[in-house]
Design an enzyme around this catalytic site. Structure first.
Site, PDB file in Angstrom:
ATOM      1  N   HIS A 127      51.008  45.827  55.528  1.00 50.44           N
ATOM      2  CA  HIS A 127      49.825  46.685  55.617  1.00 50.44           C
ATOM      3  C   HIS A 127      48.882  46.097  56.651  1.00 50.44           C
ATOM      4  O   HIS A 127      48.331  45.023  56.464  1.00 50.44           O
ATOM      5  CB  HIS A 127      49.125  46.793  54.248  1.00 50.44           C
ATOM      6  CG  HIS A 127      49.746  47.818  53.377  1.00 50.44           C
ATOM      7  ND1 HIS A 127      49.029  48.655  52.565  1.00 50.44           N
ATOM      8  CD2 HIS A 127      51.045  48.166  53.210  1.00 50.44           C
ATOM      9  CE1 HIS A 127      49.857  49.485  51.945  1.00 50.44           C
ATOM     10  NE2 HIS A 127      51.088  49.199  52.308  1.00 50.44           N
TER      11      HIS A 127
ATOM     12  N   TYR B  80      40.245  52.048  48.995  1.00 50.24           N
ATOM     13  CA  TYR B  80      39.197  51.524  48.102  1.00 50.24           C
ATOM     14  C   TYR B  80      38.045  52.513  48.167  1.00 50.24           C
ATOM     15  O   TYR B  80      37.496  52.748  49.242  1.00 50.24           O
ATOM     16  CB  TYR B  80      38.701  50.163  48.586  1.00 50.24           C
ATOM     17  CG  TYR B  80      39.660  49.013  48.363  1.00 50.24           C
ATOM     18  CD1 TYR B  80      39.610  48.270  47.185  1.00 50.24           C
ATOM     19  CD2 TYR B  80      40.592  48.647  49.332  1.00 50.24           C
ATOM     20  CE1 TYR B  80      40.468  47.189  46.980  1.00 50.24           C
ATOM     21  CE2 TYR B  80      41.461  47.567  49.133  1.00 50.24           C
ATOM     22  CZ  TYR B  80      41.384  46.848  47.955  1.00 50.24           C
ATOM     23  OH  TYR B  80      42.233  45.787  47.759  1.00 50.24           O
TER      24      TYR B  80
ATOM     25  N   PRO C  49      39.551  41.894  40.449  1.00 52.38           N
ATOM     26  CA  PRO C  49      40.685  42.230  41.319  1.00 52.38           C
ATOM     27  C   PRO C  49      40.332  42.921  42.638  1.00 52.38           C
ATOM     28  O   PRO C  49      41.190  43.004  43.523  1.00 52.38           O
ATOM     29  CB  PRO C  49      41.561  43.137  40.447  1.00 52.38           C
ATOM     30  CG  PRO C  49      40.680  43.615  39.360  1.00 52.38           C
ATOM     31  CD  PRO C  49      39.618  42.590  39.155  1.00 52.38           C
TER      32      PRO C  49
ATOM     33  N   LYS D 159      42.520  38.902  45.313  1.00 53.70           N
ATOM     34  CA  LYS D 159      42.532  37.470  45.603  1.00 53.70           C
ATOM     35  C   LYS D 159      43.109  36.599  44.474  1.00 53.70           C
ATOM     36  O   LYS D 159      43.358  35.407  44.683  1.00 53.70           O
ATOM     37  CB  LYS D 159      41.106  36.982  45.913  1.00 53.70           C
ATOM     38  CG  LYS D 159      40.607  37.427  47.258  1.00 53.70           C
ATOM     39  CD  LYS D 159      41.251  36.645  48.393  1.00 53.70           C
ATOM     40  CE  LYS D 159      41.286  37.397  49.700  1.00 53.70           C
ATOM     41  NZ  LYS D 159      42.556  37.996  50.057  1.00 53.70           N
TER      42      LYS D 159
ATOM     43  N   TYR E  44      40.089  39.321  53.695  1.00 52.06           N
ATOM     44  CA  TYR E  44      41.118  40.102  52.995  1.00 52.06           C
ATOM     45  C   TYR E  44      42.516  39.575  53.293  1.00 52.06           C
ATOM     46  O   TYR E  44      43.353  39.454  52.397  1.00 52.06           O
ATOM     47  CB  TYR E  44      41.015  41.594  53.359  1.00 52.06           C
ATOM     48  CG  TYR E  44      41.753  42.475  52.384  1.00 52.06           C
ATOM     49  CD1 TYR E  44      41.101  43.022  51.281  1.00 52.06           C
ATOM     50  CD2 TYR E  44      43.119  42.736  52.538  1.00 52.06           C
ATOM     51  CE1 TYR E  44      41.782  43.807  50.355  1.00 52.06           C
ATOM     52  CE2 TYR E  44      43.807  43.528  51.625  1.00 52.06           C
ATOM     53  CZ  TYR E  44      43.133  44.060  50.541  1.00 52.06           C
ATOM     54  OH  TYR E  44      43.808  44.825  49.623  1.00 52.06           O
TER      55      TYR E  44
HETATM   56  P1  RFL Z   1      49.295  33.704  34.633  1.00 51.70           P
HETATM   57  O1  RFL Z   1      49.980  34.757  35.391  1.00 51.70           O
HETATM   58  O2  RFL Z   1      48.290  34.122  33.611  1.00 51.70           O
HETATM   59  O3  RFL Z   1      50.413  32.786  33.973  1.00 51.70           O
HETATM   60  C1  RFL Z   1      50.102  31.821  33.019  1.00 51.70           C
HETATM   61  C2  RFL Z   1      51.309  31.639  32.143  1.00 51.70           C
HETATM   62  O4  RFL Z   1      51.041  30.620  31.187  1.00 51.70           O
HETATM   63  C3  RFL Z   1      51.521  31.036  29.913  1.00 51.70           C
HETATM   64  N1  RFL Z   1      50.731  30.313  28.879  1.00 51.70           N
HETATM   65  C4  RFL Z   1      51.207  29.230  28.235  1.00 51.70           C
HETATM   66  N2  RFL Z   1      52.371  28.592  28.312  1.00 51.70           N
HETATM   67  C5  RFL Z   1      52.541  27.502  27.515  1.00 51.70           C
HETATM   68  N3  RFL Z   1      51.601  27.070  26.641  1.00 51.70           N
HETATM   69  C6  RFL Z   1      50.412  27.686  26.524  1.00 51.70           C
HETATM   70  N4  RFL Z   1      49.486  27.259  25.682  1.00 51.70           N
HETATM   71  C7  RFL Z   1      50.158  28.826  27.355  1.00 51.70           C
HETATM   72  N5  RFL Z   1      49.125  29.664  27.514  1.00 51.70           N
HETATM   73  C8  RFL Z   1      49.489  30.558  28.442  1.00 51.70           C
HETATM   74  C9  RFL Z   1      51.309  32.539  29.904  1.00 51.70           C
HETATM   75  O5  RFL Z   1      52.167  33.190  28.958  1.00 51.70           O
HETATM   76  C10 RFL Z   1      51.646  32.891  31.345  1.00 51.70           C
HETATM   77  O6  RFL Z   1      53.006  33.222  31.509  1.00 51.70           O
HETATM   78  O7  RFL Z   1      48.518  32.682  35.622  1.00 51.70           O
HETATM   79  P2  RFL Z   1      48.966  32.159  37.065  1.00 51.70           P
HETATM   80  O8  RFL Z   1      50.394  31.753  37.084  1.00 51.70           O
HETATM   81  O9  RFL Z   1      47.898  31.213  37.482  1.00 51.70           O
HETATM   82  O10 RFL Z   1      48.900  33.454  38.017  1.00 51.70           O
HETATM   83  C11 RFL Z   1      47.688  34.043  38.317  1.00 51.70           C
HETATM   84  C12 RFL Z   1      47.872  35.558  38.453  1.00 51.70           C
HETATM   85  O11 RFL Z   1      48.630  36.056  37.373  1.00 51.70           O
HETATM   86  C13 RFL Z   1      46.509  36.240  38.477  1.00 51.70           C
HETATM   87  O12 RFL Z   1      45.595  35.581  39.349  1.00 51.70           O
HETATM   88  C14 RFL Z   1      46.553  37.682  38.935  1.00 51.70           C
HETATM   89  O13 RFL Z   1      47.525  38.450  38.306  1.00 51.70           O
HETATM   90  C15 RFL Z   1      45.157  38.274  38.647  1.00 51.70           C
HETATM   91  N6  RFL Z   1      45.230  39.682  38.508  1.00 51.70           N
HETATM   92  C16 RFL Z   1      45.296  40.397  39.635  1.00 51.70           C
HETATM   93  N7  RFL Z   1      45.257  39.759  40.845  1.00 51.70           N
HETATM   94  C17 RFL Z   1      45.340  40.448  41.974  1.00 51.70           C
HETATM   95  O14 RFL Z   1      45.315  39.839  43.062  1.00 51.70           O
HETATM   96  N8  RFL Z   1      45.481  41.827  41.922  1.00 51.70           N
HETATM   97  C18 RFL Z   1      45.552  42.514  40.722  1.00 51.70           C
HETATM   98  O15 RFL Z   1      45.701  43.708  40.710  1.00 51.70           O
HETATM   99  C19 RFL Z   1      45.445  41.809  39.524  1.00 51.70           C
HETATM  100  N9  RFL Z   1      45.499  42.425  38.310  1.00 51.70           N
HETATM  101  C20 RFL Z   1      45.230  40.295  37.229  1.00 51.70           C
HETATM  102  C21 RFL Z   1      45.390  41.690  37.153  1.00 51.70           C
HETATM  103  C22 RFL Z   1      45.096  39.553  36.043  1.00 51.70           C
HETATM  104  C23 RFL Z   1      45.092  40.143  34.779  1.00 51.70           C
HETATM  105  N10 RFL Z   1      44.889  39.281  33.622  1.00 51.70           N
HETATM  106  C24 RFL Z   1      44.843  37.851  33.761  1.00 51.70           C
HETATM  107  C25 RFL Z   1      44.658  39.708  32.315  1.00 51.70           C
HETATM  108  C26 RFL Z   1      45.419  42.309  35.902  1.00 51.70           C
HETATM  109  C27 RFL Z   1      45.279  41.550  34.725  1.00 51.70           C
HETATM  110  C28 RFL Z   1      45.362  42.310  33.422  1.00 51.70           C
HETATM  111  C1  PHB Z   2      47.424  46.447  43.088  1.00 51.06           C
HETATM  112  O1  PHB Z   2      48.219  47.061  43.806  1.00 51.06           O
HETATM  113  O2  PHB Z   2      47.656  46.230  41.893  1.00 51.06           O
HETATM  114  C2  PHB Z   2      46.133  45.999  43.657  1.00 51.06           C
HETATM  115  C3  PHB Z   2      45.928  46.085  45.018  1.00 51.06           C
HETATM  116  C4  PHB Z   2      44.711  45.678  45.552  1.00 51.06           C
HETATM  117  C5  PHB Z   2      43.731  45.177  44.721  1.00 51.06           C
HETATM  118  C6  PHB Z   2      43.950  45.070  43.356  1.00 51.06           C
HETATM  119  C7  PHB Z   2      45.155  45.481  42.821  1.00 51.06           C
HETATM  120  O3  PHB Z   2      42.523  44.805  45.244  1.00 51.06           O
END
Ligand code: RFL
Ligand code: PHB
Length: 389
Positions: free
Chosen positions: A72, A200, A292, A296, A384
């Protein structure tokens, strides 16, 4: 059991670290609270910075990413009836790619499996012990049986609700937090994306985002109330609301269909300092959360892993602790910039319940400045696509 690095959490941070260390001959064990399928079932991030892609290449897990991701070169910002384009490629010389977190995690699990990596699933009661000593250890149970890992370092990659951060005593740990007065309701649908680029959208009815995973898988979000639950939103109600919030031409060509996933995420900015305590290092969501907007979260987790991996490689292969000693400071310097950008994009594009007429004028002036000023666009584009590691 004994290992060099005990990694708590088998999400993208923990798996990537384990894979990178293995490439350098450093042993680790990953402890994951859930099953592999559960972790893969979480629909989260979709946009990867070039830095992340390069890290996946370094980890030897980029074949599918290189073949199947979509570049993109820019994004669309929509404001009421107006819309404009931010050209990342022209402004920064680089771009971002669309490749879902689910796929990143799947590729990492497959690679760990192929290399005989040790991952223990379904662990309970994880405790990090003697992190301040030269001989830390981790205790846990699996299937009711107690177990213990002796190690040199512990990487806390267990997300926002994990145990690692809470292992650092209250008097050492400083936390900074901002909770936003709304959430994002997201759906995944097997429909073609409404546009080639992400949209956005700031509208009088609230924020919306049109995103995607591939040519027949779309991801859409709308700003929602914190008191809403997924059951309050039928698919029809979601599509209707989305159409009210995006440019008319996009609404007219939007292809709707049944959702295959629907979830609500609250929005929060959060940072904990320091990211190191003795021989325990915090990485990714265990140490920081961004809203989100700006995509980042996962990308900032990746830069932590880059710094920690480099530090550990330096320690084990060259006998120098300079890299691990600098970890917290280096990681936090980049984290705070990602926090600022995510907070800024969130403030720019959402409707806040407490916003008065003056606040709205300020928001509109800021969007207008972005629309018309190349330097402002360049600042946005640099952030970004990802600041340098
Ligand atoms: P994760 O992905 O939360 O993974 C952590 C892992 O640790 C496990 N865990 C344990 N394991 C052993 N013992 C324990 N006591 C434990 N406690 C927890 C969990 O089961 C899990 O598998 O963290 P990690 O690896 O640092 O990765 C970070 C990313 O996942 C996160 O920054 C992003 O997904 C944030 N995020 C988003 N980021 C974006 O850039 N774009 C998005 O659209 C976006 N959507 C989101 C998101 C985060 C969400 N969260 C945290 C609820 C949507 C959601 C719903
Ligand atoms: C997504 O595709 O899930 C997405 C993309 C951009 C964002 C957040 C989430 O800023």
């Amino acid at each position: 059991m004994k290992t060099q690095v005990a990694i708590i959490g088998g999400g993208p941070s923990g798996l990537l670290l384990s894979q990178l260390l293995d490439k350098k001959g450093i042993d680790s064990i990953v402890l994951e609270r859930k099953t592999r399928d559960y972790v893969l079932g979480r629909i989260r991030a979709g946009i990867l910075e070039t830095g992340f892609v390069n890290l996946m290449r370094e980890a030897g897990v980029s074949d599918r990413l290189d073949a199947e991701s979509f570049a993109h070169d820019g994004t669309i910002i929509s404001n009421g009836d107006d819309q404009f384009h931010i050209d990342f490629k022209e402004l920064t010389g680089t771009n971002v790619v669309v490749y879902g977190q689910t796929e990143v995690t799947r590729d990492l699990y497959d690679a760990r499996e192929a290399m005989g990596g040790k991952i223990v699933f379904n662990v309970d009661d994880v405790q990090i012990c003697d992190a301040k000593s030269d001989a830390p250890y981790v205790t846990y149970s699996v299937g009711g049986e107690p177990a213990r890992i002796e190690c040199e370092f512990v990487a806390g990659c267990d997300g926002f609700h994990g145990v690692s951060r809470r292992t650092i005593p209250d008097e050492v740990r400083k936390e900074y937090e901002k909770v936003y007065p709304f959430g994002w309701l997201g759906i995944l649908s097997e429909t073609p994306p409404v546009d080639d680029e992400l949209i956005y959208s700031n509208s009088k009815n609230g924020f919306a985002l049109c995103s995607m995973r591939n040519s027949n898988l779309s991801r859409y979000y709308i700003q929602c109330s914190l008191s809403d639950s997924v059951d309050d939103w039928t698919d029809d109600a979601f599509w209707k609301e989305l159409k009210r919030r995006i440019p008319k031409d996009a609404a007219d060509r939007l292809v709707t269909g049944p959702s295959i996933e629907k979830s609500i995420a609250p929005l929060r900015s959060f940072v904990t300092e320091p990211m190191r305590w003795g021989n325990l290092f915090l990485c990714g969501d265990a140490a920081h959360i961004v809203p989100p907007t700006g995509a980042k979260g996962l990308n900032t987790a990746a830069s932590d892993i880059h710094y920690l991996n480099n530090g550990l490689v330096q320690y084990f292969l060259e006998g120098s602790s300079a890299g691990i000693d600098a970890y917290s400071e280096k990681a936090l310097a980049r984290v705070w910039k990602a926090e600022r950008f995510s907070w800024w994009m969130t403030s720019l594009l959402h409707r806040f319940p407490e916003q008065n007429a003056f606040d709205l004028k300020m928001q509109q002036a800021e969007i207008e400045f972005l629309r018309t000023n190349r330097d402002a666009q360049s600042v946005m584009a640099q952030n970004y696509v990802g600041l340098p590691y």
